[in-house]
Design a protein around this motif. Structure first.
Motif, PDB file in Angstrom:
ATOM      1  N   MET A   1       8.741   4.853  11.318  1.00  0.00           N
ATOM      2  CA  MET A   1       7.345   5.277  11.308  1.00  0.00           C
ATOM      3  C   MET A   1       6.771   5.290  12.710  1.00  0.00           C
ATOM      4  O   MET A   1       5.922   6.081  13.056  1.00  0.00           O
ATOM      5  CB  MET A   1       6.516   4.339  10.425  1.00  0.00           C
ATOM      6  N   ALA A   2       7.259   4.404  13.565  1.00  0.00           N
ATOM      7  CA  ALA A   2       6.741   4.323  14.924  1.00  0.00           C
ATOM      8  C   ALA A   2       7.014   5.592  15.702  1.00  0.00           C
ATOM      9  O   ALA A   2       6.280   5.935  16.621  1.00  0.00           O
ATOM     10  CB  ALA A   2       7.339   3.119  15.634  1.00  0.00           C
ATOM     11  N   SER A   3       8.059   6.344  15.341  1.00  0.00           N
ATOM     12  CA  SER A   3       8.448   7.503  16.118  1.00  0.00           C
ATOM     13  C   SER A   3       7.707   8.766  15.739  1.00  0.00           C
ATOM     14  O   SER A   3       7.712   9.731  16.486  1.00  0.00           O
ATOM     15  CB  SER A   3       9.957   7.742  15.947  1.00  0.00           C
ATOM     16  N   ASN A   4       7.012   8.793  14.599  1.00  0.00           N
ATOM     17  CA  ASN A   4       6.395  10.041  14.176  1.00  0.00           C
ATOM     18  C   ASN A   4       4.908   9.920  13.888  1.00  0.00           C
ATOM     19  O   ASN A   4       4.316  10.833  13.323  1.00  0.00           O
ATOM     20  CB  ASN A   4       7.100  10.583  12.937  1.00  0.00           C
ATOM     21  N   ILE A   5       4.276   8.809  14.223  1.00  0.00           N
ATOM     22  CA  ILE A   5       2.867   8.693  13.910  1.00  0.00           C
ATOM     23  C   ILE A   5       1.993   9.386  14.951  1.00  0.00           C
ATOM     24  O   ILE A   5       0.853   9.730  14.672  1.00  0.00           O
ATOM     25  CB  ILE A   5       2.442   7.228  13.797  1.00  0.00           C
ATOM     26  N   LEU A  23      -3.364   8.876  16.302  1.00  0.00           N
ATOM     27  CA  LEU A  23      -2.738   8.855  14.989  1.00  0.00           C
ATOM     28  C   LEU A  23      -3.208  10.044  14.153  1.00  0.00           C
ATOM     29  O   LEU A  23      -4.304  10.574  14.378  1.00  0.00           O
ATOM     30  CB  LEU A  23      -3.090   7.554  14.250  1.00  0.00           C
ATOM     31  N   PRO A  24      -2.410  10.455  13.189  1.00  0.00           N
ATOM     32  CA  PRO A  24      -2.887  11.454  12.228  1.00  0.00           C
ATOM     33  C   PRO A  24      -4.142  10.945  11.534  1.00  0.00           C
ATOM     34  O   PRO A  24      -4.278   9.731  11.302  1.00  0.00           O
ATOM     35  CB  PRO A  24      -1.714  11.593  11.248  1.00  0.00           C
ATOM     36  N   PRO A  25      -5.073  11.797  11.156  1.00  0.00           N
ATOM     37  CA  PRO A  25      -6.359  11.353  10.587  1.00  0.00           C
ATOM     38  C   PRO A  25      -6.229  10.443   9.370  1.00  0.00           C
ATOM     39  O   PRO A  25      -6.978   9.480   9.235  1.00  0.00           O
ATOM     40  CB  PRO A  25      -7.048  12.672  10.223  1.00  0.00           C
ATOM     41  N   ASN A  26      -5.270  10.742   8.468  1.00  0.00           N
ATOM     42  CA  ASN A  26      -5.158   9.919   7.259  1.00  0.00           C
ATOM     43  C   ASN A  26      -4.715   8.494   7.582  1.00  0.00           C
ATOM     44  O   ASN A  26      -5.224   7.514   7.029  1.00  0.00           O
ATOM     45  CB  ASN A  26      -4.195  10.564   6.265  1.00  0.00           C
ATOM     46  N   ILE A  27      -3.773   8.349   8.534  1.00  0.00           N
ATOM     47  CA  ILE A  27      -3.315   7.016   8.919  1.00  0.00           C
ATOM     48  C   ILE A  27      -4.401   6.282   9.708  1.00  0.00           C
ATOM     49  O   ILE A  27      -4.605   5.076   9.522  1.00  0.00           O
ATOM     50  CB  ILE A  27      -2.014   7.109   9.738  1.00  0.00           C
ATOM     51  N   LEU A 250       3.808  -2.505  -4.825  1.00  0.00           N
ATOM     52  CA  LEU A 250       4.805  -1.811  -5.636  1.00  0.00           C
ATOM     53  C   LEU A 250       4.374  -0.411  -6.061  1.00  0.00           C
ATOM     54  O   LEU A 250       5.226   0.412  -6.411  1.00  0.00           O
ATOM     55  CB  LEU A 250       5.126  -2.637  -6.890  1.00  0.00           C
ATOM     56  N   SER A 251       3.082  -0.127  -6.048  1.00  0.00           N
ATOM     57  CA  SER A 251       2.599   1.159  -6.554  1.00  0.00           C
ATOM     58  C   SER A 251       2.989   2.311  -5.619  1.00  0.00           C
ATOM     59  O   SER A 251       2.696   2.260  -4.411  1.00  0.00           O
ATOM     60  CB  SER A 251       1.084   1.127  -6.715  1.00  0.00           C
ATOM     61  N   PRO A 252       3.622   3.352  -6.154  1.00  0.00           N
ATOM     62  CA  PRO A 252       3.970   4.499  -5.309  1.00  0.00           C
ATOM     63  C   PRO A 252       2.758   5.337  -4.912  1.00  0.00           C
ATOM     64  O   PRO A 252       2.829   6.134  -3.982  1.00  0.00           O
ATOM     65  CB  PRO A 252       4.917   5.317  -6.207  1.00  0.00           C
ATOM     66  N   GLY A 253       1.650   5.157  -5.611  1.00  0.00           N
ATOM     67  CA  GLY A 253       0.462   5.942  -5.309  1.00  0.00           C
ATOM     68  C   GLY A 253      -0.374   5.392  -4.173  1.00  0.00           C
ATOM     69  O   GLY A 253      -1.283   6.081  -3.686  1.00  0.00           O
ATOM     70  N   VAL A 254      -0.102   4.164  -3.729  1.00  0.00           N
ATOM     71  CA  VAL A 254      -0.856   3.560  -2.626  1.00  0.00           C
ATOM     72  C   VAL A 254      -0.186   3.926  -1.311  1.00  0.00           C
ATOM     73  O   VAL A 254       1.030   3.756  -1.159  1.00  0.00           O
ATOM     74  CB  VAL A 254      -0.917   2.024  -2.778  1.00  0.00           C
ATOM     75  N   PRO A 255      -0.940   4.469  -0.341  1.00  0.00           N
ATOM     76  CA  PRO A 255      -0.342   4.822   0.952  1.00  0.00           C
ATOM     77  C   PRO A 255       0.359   3.626   1.588  1.00  0.00           C
ATOM     78  O   PRO A 255      -0.071   2.472   1.428  1.00  0.00           O
ATOM     79  CB  PRO A 255      -1.551   5.265   1.789  1.00  0.00           C
ATOM     80  N   GLY A 256       1.434   3.901   2.310  1.00  0.00           N
ATOM     81  CA  GLY A 256       2.265   2.838   2.867  1.00  0.00           C
ATOM     82  C   GLY A 256       1.521   1.859   3.749  1.00  0.00           C
ATOM     83  O   GLY A 256       1.747   0.648   3.675  1.00  0.00           O
ATOM     84  N   VAL A 257       0.611   2.354   4.580  1.00  0.00           N
ATOM     85  CA  VAL A 257      -0.107   1.474   5.488  1.00  0.00           C
ATOM     86  C   VAL A 257      -1.020   0.523   4.735  1.00  0.00           C
ATOM     87  O   VAL A 257      -1.256  -0.611   5.160  1.00  0.00           O
ATOM     88  CB  VAL A 257      -0.918   2.310   6.499  1.00  0.00           C
ATOM     89  N   LEU A 258      -1.533   0.958   3.583  1.00  0.00           N
ATOM     90  CA  LEU A 258      -2.485   0.151   2.813  1.00  0.00           C
ATOM     91  C   LEU A 258      -1.816  -0.868   1.890  1.00  0.00           C
ATOM     92  O   LEU A 258      -2.495  -1.723   1.332  1.00  0.00           O
ATOM     93  CB  LEU A 258      -3.395   1.058   1.973  1.00  0.00           C
ATOM     94  N   LYS A 259      -0.520  -0.761   1.686  1.00  0.00           N
ATOM     95  CA  LYS A 259       0.153  -1.607   0.693  1.00  0.00           C
ATOM     96  C   LYS A 259      -0.073  -3.099   0.905  1.00  0.00           C
ATOM     97  O   LYS A 259      -0.346  -3.831  -0.058  1.00  0.00           O
ATOM     98  CB  LYS A 259       1.655  -1.288   0.660  1.00  0.00           C
TER      99      LYS A 259
END
Length: 321
Positions: A1-5, A23-27, A250-259
């Motif tokens: 993730m560090a290489s493409n943010i 960073l991309p706006p969503n992140i 565990l939820s796939p619907g939660v963005p990775g950064v927010l988990k």
């Protein structure tokens, strides 16, 4: 993730001193939300601790630094250090992100271990230092202590490109193990203490009477009622947060950064509630001692700790009256 943010070259930024623009706006939005949550968690825990200082001063004056008192203040200190270091990691300019990770991990180990130890003392005392209870819950406490490292070990920490601000990678699924084990331990402690209190209650032996006593506290001595109801408040508040924290990771619907965002909230809430429960029980015993000056051993019995001895003493005096 560090290489493409980072998708924007630094020379194209109008204000390169604003880290989130790299960073991309969503992140960037997710990281900002996380910062708000961590600051709010630190503020809430600090406020709770400040409000409890008069009671804590009273505890130290009356019973000194017993083992449960040491565990109490280690829980406070370790959890505050965890919240503070996590907040600093999110909002401050840091040269070495990995160094703050180790600091955060050290505080986390102290805080979570001490919080669990408070309830180990509690269940051990209620069962009058039973060898089976001590061995079983002692093993659970050791398992929680050992698994705490999973919370941080699976998340790598990096700088936001072109800045000194840090961020952490997505929390792996196995980092839910400490939360699940802590929830299991809380459940077993809650059930064990509730069962012992209700089985000793001065109520009918029917299931309906026991359930009514569990819900209302009717038929219980004052100390037993305080033990039961304070445990209910702790359990039903923290178990909900433990489930939510696990579900987020565990939820796939939660963005990775927010988990992992609820992890520090759960740790702070668990410590604050455990310390509150401890103060409630100690306050009940102190009030009882003030009204019965001849029972000086009651207060020391909980902080050595033997809550069962205090309960028996209370029951004996009440029956004589």
């Amino acid at each position: 993730m560090a290489s493409n943010i980072s998708t924007i070259p630094p020379d194209a930024i109008l204000n390169p001193y604003t880290p989130l623009v790299f960073l991309p706006p969503n992140i960037a939005y997710q990281l900002q939300v996380i910062c708000y949550i961590h600051v709010a968690t630190l503020a809430a825990f600090t406020w709770d601790w400040l409000m409890a200082i008069p009671e804590e001063y009273r505890i130290i004056r009356q019973v000194g630094l017993s083992r449960p008192n040491v565990a109490y203040f280690l829980s406070r200190f370790g959890t505050f250090g965890t919240c503070l270091s996590t907040t600093i990691f999110k909002i401050a300019l840091i040269d070495d992100c990995k160094a703050i990770k180790y600091v955060e991990g050290a505080f986390l180990e102290i805080g979570v271990t001490a919080t669990s130890l408070l309830f180990f003392f509690r269940v051990k005392a209620v069962y009058n230092n039973s060898r089976i209870i001590t061995a079983f819950f002692g093993l659970l406490w050791l398992a929680i202590t050992g698994l705490n490292i999973l919370i941080l070990s699976g998340m790598s920490k990096h700088h936001i490109p072109h800045t000194r601000r840090c961020f952490e990678s997505t929390a792996p699924k196995y980092s839910t193990a400490p939360f699940i084990l802590a929830a299991l331990n809380d459940t077993l402690v809650f059930l064990a203490i509730s069962y012992h209190i209700l089985s000793s209650a001065m109520v009918s032996s029917t299931w309906s009477a026991r359930v009514k006593s569990f819900v209302t506290g009717n038929g219980l001595l004052h100390l037993s009622k305080a033990l039961l109801q304070s445990g209910q408040v702790y359990y039903f508040v923290t178990i909900g947060m433990a489930i939510a924290t696990t579900a987020f990771i565990l939820s796939p619907g939660v963005p990775g950064v927010l988990k992992p965002v609820l992890g520090s909230v759960y740790i702070a809430l668990s410590s604050a509630m455990a310390c509150r429960v401890y103060r409630v029980i100690l306050g009940v015993l102190t009030d009882f001692q003030d009204s019965h000056p001849t029972t000086n051993t009651i207060l020391s019995s909980i902080v050595q700790p033997t809550i069962l001895s205090a309960t028996k003493a209370y029951s004996t005096i009440s029956n004589r009256r």
